[in-house]
Scaffold this motif. Structure first.
Motif: not given
Ligand code: GLA
Length: 296
Positions: A16-17, A28, A53, A123, A155, A232, A238, A260
């Motif tokens: 997820e992260f 992205n 994503l 990331h 987004l 980014q 999140f 990023e």
């Molecule tokens: C990127 C996205 C965020 C989120 C993270 C992962 O930075 O722009 O919105 O999805 O990845 O959690």
């Protein structure tokens, strides 16, 4: 100062992260996971509301890349087969990480055997007060960006390239991240804080300053330079405490930030953004550096 797990299994299974990962094939978002290339339409997995994503459900961040030692560093390689996550062409990607003094240099390259799209980034989440510290809101950010790309409520960029002047997105001078992050502003509401692409000043393709983070508590500084057109700034909105790092402390909302370097989100569907197309016979090439320092 970098958030992460203390074992490989967590990196591979908790997707997820994207801690420290290289998202791809397209870092992205791509609107509705759809794009056209040479008159053909492609569909990617939708893994972020209505959008795709970071390359889809099984994007590059879910793979254990092969590694080779090189002088002062390591080279990672991933071969993504034709049709992987819906993207055309067999793509061979390399990321070389090298260390020189206090600078980590990431050099990305890739080739394809059919026209495709590509956008690679790193990331890593930083907390200059130390991994496990509760918040990045007291850190000061400078972005070498006079413009950013506003988004819709999912987004995805609206296509507009807007001036940051007079908005909470103006980081042209060092500004405490927490000062305006909860301001009454639709862009901040859509993303739950900062999670936006900024247009890096200067000429894409040349390595130039993009961002600087300063932690007044420790005096630590992170400087980011890139050849990419955009960056980014994601404030870790999140993060929800479900992930734990080596220090054992849970990674709570806004306890790490990402810078990023990238092409703009949804470029394959936005004719006025720099192109992310890669053709056979050409080599994708991108460099980003992270430099640590101290200023008192
Ligand atoms: C990127 C996205 C965020 C989120 C993270 C992962 O930075 O722009 O919105 O999805 O990845 O959690």
């Amino acid at each position: 100062m970098v958030l992460g797990y203390n074992n490989l299994g967590d990196y591979l299974h908790n997707q997820e992260f994207y801690f420290g990962a290289v998202p791809g094939r397209y870092a992205n978002r791509i609107a509705h996971g759809k794009f056209m290339l040479d008159g053909k339409s492609y569909q990617l997995p939708l893994n972020n509301g209505p959008n795709s994503l970071h390359g889809g459900t099984n994007g590059f961040a879910t793979h254990n890349w092969s590694a080779k030692e090189i002088a002062n560093g390591v080279e990672f390689t991933l071969v993504s087969p034709d049709g992987d996550q819906g993207y055309p062409g067999t793509l061979t990607a390399h990321v070389r990480y090298t260390l020189a003094g206090a600078t980590v240099r990431m050099e990305y390259s890739a080739t394809t055997d059919k026209p495709t799209v590509i956008n690679l980034t790193n990331h890593a989440y930083f907390n200059l007060s130390g991994e496990g510290s509760p918040s990045i809101l007291g850190e000061k950010l400078t972005l070498d960006a006079d413009q950013y790309t506003p988004v819709d409520s999912t987004l995805i960029p609206t296509g507009q390239i807007a001036a940051v002047a007079g908005t909470p997105f103006d980081f042209t001078h060092a500004t405490t991240i927490g000062d305006r992050i909860d301001a009454a502003n639709d862009q901040l509401k859509f993303a739950g804080g900062y999670d936006h692409n900024f247009v890096v000043r200067g000429t894409p393709g040349t390595l130039r300053p993009a961002a600087k983070v300063y932690d007044p508590a420790s005096g630590r500084v992170l400087s980011v330079a890139t050849t990419e057109p955009g960056i980014q700034f994601y404030a870790g909105n999140f993060l929800d405490g479900s992930a734990k790092g080596p220090s054992g402390g849970p990674y709570v909302k806004r306890s790490g930030l990402c810078l990023e370097t990238q092409h703009y989100p949804d470029s394959p569907n936005q004719a006025n953004f720099p192109s992310t197309e890669l053709k056979p016979g050409h080599t994708y090439h991108s460099v980003t550096t992270f430099t640590m320092g101290v200023e008192k």
